[in-house]
Design a protein around this motif. Structure first.
Motif, mmCIF file in Angstrom:
data_model
loop_
_atom_site.group_PDB
_atom_site.id
_atom_site.type_symbol
_atom_site.label_atom_id
_atom_site.label_comp_id
_atom_site.label_asym_id
_atom_site.label_seq_id
_atom_site.Cartn_x
_atom_site.Cartn_y
_atom_site.Cartn_z
ATOM 1 N N ARG A 82 0.824 -1.219 0.000
ATOM 2 C CA ARG A 82 0.000 0.000 0.000
ATOM 3 C C ARG A 82 0.857 1.268 0.000
ATOM 4 N NH1 ARG A 82 -4.044 -1.247 3.379
ATOM 5 N NH2 ARG A 82 -2.465 -1.674 4.936
ATOM 6 N N ASP A 83 1.839 1.348 0.888
ATOM 7 C CA ASP A 83 2.661 2.561 0.988
ATOM 8 C C ASP A 83 3.457 2.810 -0.294
ATOM 9 O OD1 ASP A 83 1.688 2.969 3.533
ATOM 10 O OD2 ASP A 83 3.434 2.071 4.525
ATOM 11 N N ASP A 84 4.013 1.759 -0.873
ATOM 12 C CA ASP A 84 4.762 1.905 -2.126
ATOM 13 C C ASP A 84 3.856 2.403 -3.253
ATOM 14 O OD1 ASP A 84 7.407 0.916 -1.328
ATOM 15 O OD2 ASP A 84 6.402 -1.009 -1.074
ATOM 16 N N LEU A 85 2.649 1.866 -3.329
ATOM 17 C CA LEU A 85 1.713 2.284 -4.373
ATOM 18 C C LEU A 85 1.312 3.745 -4.184
ATOM 19 C CD1 LEU A 85 -0.460 -0.954 -4.546
ATOM 20 C CD2 LEU A 85 1.168 -0.148 -6.271
ATOM 21 N N LEU A 86 1.126 4.172 -2.936
ATOM 22 C CA LEU A 86 0.792 5.574 -2.662
ATOM 23 C C LEU A 86 1.925 6.519 -3.053
ATOM 24 C CD1 LEU A 86 -1.066 5.237 0.762
ATOM 25 C CD2 LEU A 86 -2.055 5.901 -1.454
ATOM 26 N N GLU A 87 3.172 6.018 -3.027
ATOM 27 C CA GLU A 87 4.342 6.812 -3.432
ATOM 28 C C GLU A 87 4.506 6.848 -4.950
ATOM 29 O OE1 GLU A 87 7.850 5.334 -1.517
ATOM 30 O OE2 GLU A 87 7.018 5.589 0.485
ATOM 31 N N GLY A 88 3.608 6.172 -5.688
ATOM 32 C CA GLY A 88 3.683 6.169 -7.141
ATOM 33 C C GLY A 88 4.481 5.015 -7.722
ATOM 34 N N LYS A 89 4.952 4.111 -6.871
ATOM 35 C CA LYS A 89 5.672 2.938 -7.362
ATOM 36 C C LYS A 89 4.677 1.902 -7.841
ATOM 37 C CE LYS A 89 9.482 3.592 -4.115
ATOM 38 N NZ LYS A 89 10.180 3.017 -2.955
ATOM 39 N N SER A 90 5.186 0.922 -8.565
ATOM 40 C CA SER A 90 4.355 -0.209 -8.952
ATOM 41 C C SER A 90 4.996 -1.482 -8.419
ATOM 42 C CB SER A 90 4.170 -0.272 -10.469
ATOM 43 O OG SER A 90 5.397 -0.453 -11.123
ATOM 44 N N VAL A 91 4.209 -2.540 -8.365
ATOM 45 C CA VAL A 91 4.678 -3.829 -7.881
ATOM 46 C C VAL A 91 4.672 -4.781 -9.065
ATOM 47 C CG1 VAL A 91 4.319 -5.694 -6.233
ATOM 48 C CG2 VAL A 91 3.657 -3.349 -5.629
ATOM 49 N N LEU A 92 5.799 -5.432 -9.287
ATOM 50 C CA LEU A 92 5.953 -6.342 -10.411
ATOM 51 C C LEU A 92 6.123 -7.762 -9.876
ATOM 52 C CD1 LEU A 92 6.226 -6.344 -13.530
ATOM 53 C CD2 LEU A 92 8.692 -6.227 -13.189
ATOM 54 N N LEU A 93 5.261 -8.658 -10.349
ATOM 55 C CA LEU A 93 5.340 -10.065 -9.959
ATOM 56 C C LEU A 93 5.548 -10.917 -11.189
ATOM 57 C CD1 LEU A 93 2.669 -8.723 -8.230
ATOM 58 C CD2 LEU A 93 3.175 -10.797 -6.968
ATOM 59 N N GLU A 94 6.344 -11.965 -11.051
ATOM 60 C CA GLU A 94 6.537 -12.933 -12.129
ATOM 61 C C GLU A 94 5.725 -14.169 -11.788
ATOM 62 O OE1 GLU A 94 10.764 -13.523 -12.313
ATOM 63 O OE2 GLU A 94 11.125 -11.508 -13.068
ATOM 64 N N TRP A 95 5.086 -14.755 -12.798
ATOM 65 C CA TRP A 95 4.196 -15.884 -12.566
ATOM 66 C C TRP A 95 4.285 -16.886 -13.707
ATOM 67 C CZ3 TRP A 95 0.862 -16.682 -16.516
ATOM 68 C CH2 TRP A 95 0.593 -15.598 -17.364
ATOM 69 N N SER A 96 3.799 -18.084 -13.437
ATOM 70 C CA SER A 96 3.634 -19.107 -14.478
ATOM 71 C C SER A 96 2.380 -19.917 -14.194
ATOM 72 C CB SER A 96 4.824 -20.066 -14.533
ATOM 73 O OG SER A 96 5.943 -19.457 -15.112
ATOM 74 N N LEU A 97 1.725 -20.340 -15.245
ATOM 75 C CA LEU A 97 0.717 -21.389 -15.184
ATOM 76 C C LEU A 97 1.499 -22.650 -15.498
ATOM 77 C CD1 LEU A 97 -2.119 -19.538 -17.087
ATOM 78 C CD2 LEU A 97 -2.114 -20.142 -14.660
ATOM 79 N N ALA A 98 1.617 -23.534 -14.520
ATOM 80 C CA ALA A 98 2.607 -24.594 -14.585
ATOM 81 C C ALA A 98 2.043 -25.957 -14.195
ATOM 82 C CB ALA A 98 3.765 -24.240 -13.660
ATOM 83 N N ASN A 99 2.850 -26.962 -14.468
ATOM 84 C CA ASN A 99 2.604 -28.332 -14.022
ATOM 85 C C ASN A 99 3.899 -28.859 -13.423
ATOM 86 O OD1 ASN A 99 0.886 -28.032 -16.665
ATOM 87 N ND2 ASN A 99 -0.077 -29.667 -15.499
ATOM 88 N N MET A 100 3.758 -29.789 -12.510
ATOM 89 C CA MET A 100 4.930 -30.550 -12.095
ATOM 90 C C MET A 100 5.327 -31.385 -13.310
ATOM 91 S SD MET A 100 5.556 -29.482 -9.133
ATOM 92 C CE MET A 100 6.946 -30.555 -8.763
ATOM 93 N N CYS A 101 6.518 -31.939 -13.299
ATOM 94 C CA CYS A 101 6.927 -32.761 -14.423
ATOM 95 C C CYS A 101 7.735 -33.945 -13.926
ATOM 96 C CB CYS A 101 7.701 -31.952 -15.456
ATOM 97 S SG CYS A 101 9.313 -31.440 -14.922
ATOM 98 N N ASN A 102 7.853 -34.935 -14.785
ATOM 99 C CA ASN A 102 8.646 -36.105 -14.403
ATOM 100 C C ASN A 102 10.103 -35.880 -14.786
ATOM 101 O OD1 ASN A 102 8.887 -36.676 -17.153
ATOM 102 N ND2 ASN A 102 7.236 -38.183 -17.121
ATOM 103 N N ILE A 103 10.906 -36.881 -14.591
ATOM 104 C CA ILE A 103 12.351 -36.791 -14.819
ATOM 105 C C ILE A 103 12.688 -36.533 -16.296
ATOM 106 C CG2 ILE A 103 12.822 -39.252 -15.162
ATOM 107 C CD1 ILE A 103 14.869 -37.144 -12.781
ATOM 108 N N ASP A 104 11.719 -36.805 -17.195
ATOM 109 C CA ASP A 104 11.908 -36.574 -18.628
ATOM 110 C C ASP A 104 11.341 -35.225 -19.079
ATOM 111 O OD1 ASP A 104 13.094 -39.137 -19.033
ATOM 112 O OD2 ASP A 104 11.084 -40.020 -18.936
ATOM 113 N N LYS A 105 10.980 -34.364 -18.129
ATOM 114 C CA LYS A 105 10.399 -33.041 -18.376
ATOM 115 C C LYS A 105 9.030 -33.116 -19.048
ATOM 116 C CE LYS A 105 14.536 -30.210 -18.308
ATOM 117 N NZ LYS A 105 15.337 -29.204 -18.962
#
Length: 191
Positions: free
Chosen positions: A152-175
């Motif tokens: 909240r405080d960072d956003l009020l100062e005009g900053k933005s929040v950047l998050l990295e994400w993935s829609l993912a699956n676990m995988c086996n040893i062969d990817k």
């Protein structure tokens, strides 16, 4: 620091642990080993992604020697990213950027399939409007309130929040992807 902040938030995040050199990594899982520094530039740090336990252990041990007291080494099970991107939360808008596959496709190769910008008045789409389904968008946007509360405080100062994400699956040893798809966040920072 993003890993620590994500642990304190109510967001789905990577189940990382600190690597000390005493761990025995399971051989039926692929691993990711990354480094994090306590101070200074934390971009483009050494990492090894989706490797077998022996290689992960050797790399982790080598990183421990190189980092000494300047940072930590972390490890977590490798996941298969089907779609990835950035979620940028500003005080007046939300922006989702998405790319097929791993986030490194965006970061390294400047690929991008879609950018969606949400404001109180409109939603603007640049790129493939069908790339992220409404359900996928809603899943990502579900966590914006938590981000706004935490920063909240960072956003009020005009900053933005950047998050990295993935829609993912676990995988086996062969990817090969296995199990149900899930959303995972693996970085958060203010800019």
């Amino acid at each position: 620091m993003g890993f620590f902040e994500l642990n304190e938030m109510n967001l789905p995040s990577i189940p990382w642990k600190e690597y000390t050199g005493k761990e025995v990594l399971a051989s039926d899982v692929l691993w990711t080993i990354r480094s994090a520094v306590y101070q200074g530039n934390d971009l483009n740090l050494p990492r090894l992604v989706g490797v077998k336990s022996k290689e992960a252990t050797e790399f982790g041990d080598d990183l421990l020697k190189k980092l000494k007291n300047k940072g930590i080494v972390i490890y977590y099970p490798f996941f298969f990213a089907r779609k990835s991107g950035n979620l940028e939360v500003r005080s007046d808008r939300i922006i989702i950027e998405a790319v097929k596959g791993d986030l490194w496709n965006m970061v390294t190769y400047s690929s991008r399939d879609v950018t969606i910008q949400y404001t109180p008045d409109e939603t603007l789409v640049n790129g493939n409007q069908d790339f992220l389904t409404e359900k996928e968008q809603a899943l990502i946007l579900k966590y914006v309130k938590e981000v706004r509360n935490k920063f909240r405080d960072d956003l009020l100062e005009g900053k933005s929040v950047l998050l990295e994400w993935s829609l993912a699956n676990m995988c086996n040893i062969d990817k090969t992807p296995v199990g149900e798809e899930y959303l995972v966040f693996y970085e958060v920072r203010t800019v």
